[in-house]
Design a protein around this motif. Structure first.
Motif, PDB file in Angstrom:
ATOM      1  N   PHE A  22     -71.485 103.290 100.512  1.00  0.00           N
ATOM      2  CA  PHE A  22     -70.315 103.042 100.203  1.00  0.00           C
ATOM      3  C   PHE A  22     -69.025 103.865  99.451  1.00  0.00           C
ATOM      4  CE2 PHE A  22     -72.872  99.006 100.540  1.00  0.00           C
ATOM      5  CZ  PHE A  22     -72.696  98.864 101.777  1.00  0.00           C
ATOM      6  N   ALA A  23     -69.438 104.787  99.297  1.00  0.00           N
ATOM      7  CA  ALA A  23     -68.326 106.023  98.260  1.00  0.00           C
ATOM      8  C   ALA A  23     -67.059 106.118  99.494  1.00  0.00           C
ATOM      9  CB  ALA A  23     -69.388 107.397  97.870  1.00  0.00           C
ATOM     10  N   GLU A  24     -65.929 106.546  98.642  1.00  0.00           N
ATOM     11  CA  GLU A  24     -64.483 106.839  99.367  1.00  0.00           C
ATOM     12  C   GLU A  24     -64.884 107.912 100.112  1.00  0.00           C
ATOM     13  OE1 GLU A  24     -62.481 108.734  95.794  1.00  0.00           O
ATOM     14  OE2 GLU A  24     -61.977 106.607  96.199  1.00  0.00           O
ATOM     15  N   ASP A  25     -65.240 107.862  99.802  1.00  0.00           N
ATOM     16  CA  ASP A  25     -65.730 109.701 101.254  1.00  0.00           C
ATOM     17  C   ASP A  25     -66.712 109.521 102.097  1.00  0.00           C
ATOM     18  OD1 ASP A  25     -67.205 110.037  99.142  1.00  0.00           O
ATOM     19  OD2 ASP A  25     -67.012 112.343  99.073  1.00  0.00           O
ATOM     20  N   ALA A  26     -67.065 109.200 102.387  1.00  0.00           N
ATOM     21  CA  ALA A  26     -67.802 108.433 103.076  1.00  0.00           C
ATOM     22  C   ALA A  26     -68.167 108.404 104.407  1.00  0.00           C
ATOM     23  CB  ALA A  26     -69.231 107.384 102.798  1.00  0.00           C
TER      24      ALA A  26
END
Length: 206
Positions: free
Chosen positions: A91-95
């Motif tokens: 759920f990280a913005e860069d995932a």
């Protein structure tokens, strides 16, 4: 009411108020699609039941709110939670993968708040309580995933914030039927009313 060793110590009813809202907890692709890091064994029924709740609320002019989990690049805002549950890195913005997107065919409509959270409860560190209070909401109809995690935490905190939590049995899901059922039983005993889909739909439409 409870008939166990504690008699009627548990399982009172908080009941329904006059202004319910539907709160959809974290029902995102990570739980519903093959390859998802939190894929559930049978998410279809919960997605369908949630869709019915959302449609009934919209038709009656009731508020619908959604939650998603999202972290900054590098998980700097994930604290110890992302250490305890490493798969939350999805759920990280860069995932990659888009696992944090609301699960189709569900989709927030324009004007429906999407609450971004970093921890289990939809209320912890978010504007949710203020948003509900300002809308005059007194009853929170809870759907989503997972029953033992974010649904449970959010329902418990709904009660603590002065809302009447109604957890819809068919609109929630977990990693196993046993976890789902055990947590619904405990929620119904202490922190929320567990209700069936038909009753929730009737209440939303009334």
């Amino acid at each position: 009411m409870s008939t166990g060793p504690h008699g009627t110590a548990f399982s009172g009813r908080v009941g329904w108020g006059e202004r319910p809202a539907v709160l959809v907890i974290d029902l995102v692709r990570a739980y519903t699609e093959p390859g998802g890091p939190f894929l559930l064994p049978d998410p279809g029924p919960a997605v369908a039941a949630t869709g019915e709740l959302v449609a009934a609320a919209r038709a009656a002019g009731r508020p619908v709110l959604w939650t998603v989990v999202r972290y900054t690049r590098g998980l700097a805002d994930g604290g110890l939670f992302v250490r305890k549950v490493p798969a939350l890195a999805a759920f990280a913005e860069d995932a990659e993968g888009g696992w944090g997107e609301i699960a189709p065919p569900l989709k927030p409509e324009p004007g429906e708040p999407v609450i971004v959270k970093q921890y289990a409860s939809a209320f912890f560190g978010t504007s949710l309580a203020a948003t509900l209070h300002s809308a005059g909401v007194d009853t929170v109809v809870v759907a989503g995933v997972s029953t033992s995690g974010c649904v449970r935490a959010s329902a418990t905190d709904a009660l603590a914030h002065g809302f009447r939590p109604q957890v819809v049995r068919q609109a929630c899901a977990d990693r196993s039927v046993q976890l789902h059922d055990a947590n619904l039983t405990d929620l119904d005993a202490k922190y929320a009313d567990v209700t069936d889909l038909d009753e929730a739909l009737a209440r939303l439409r009334s």
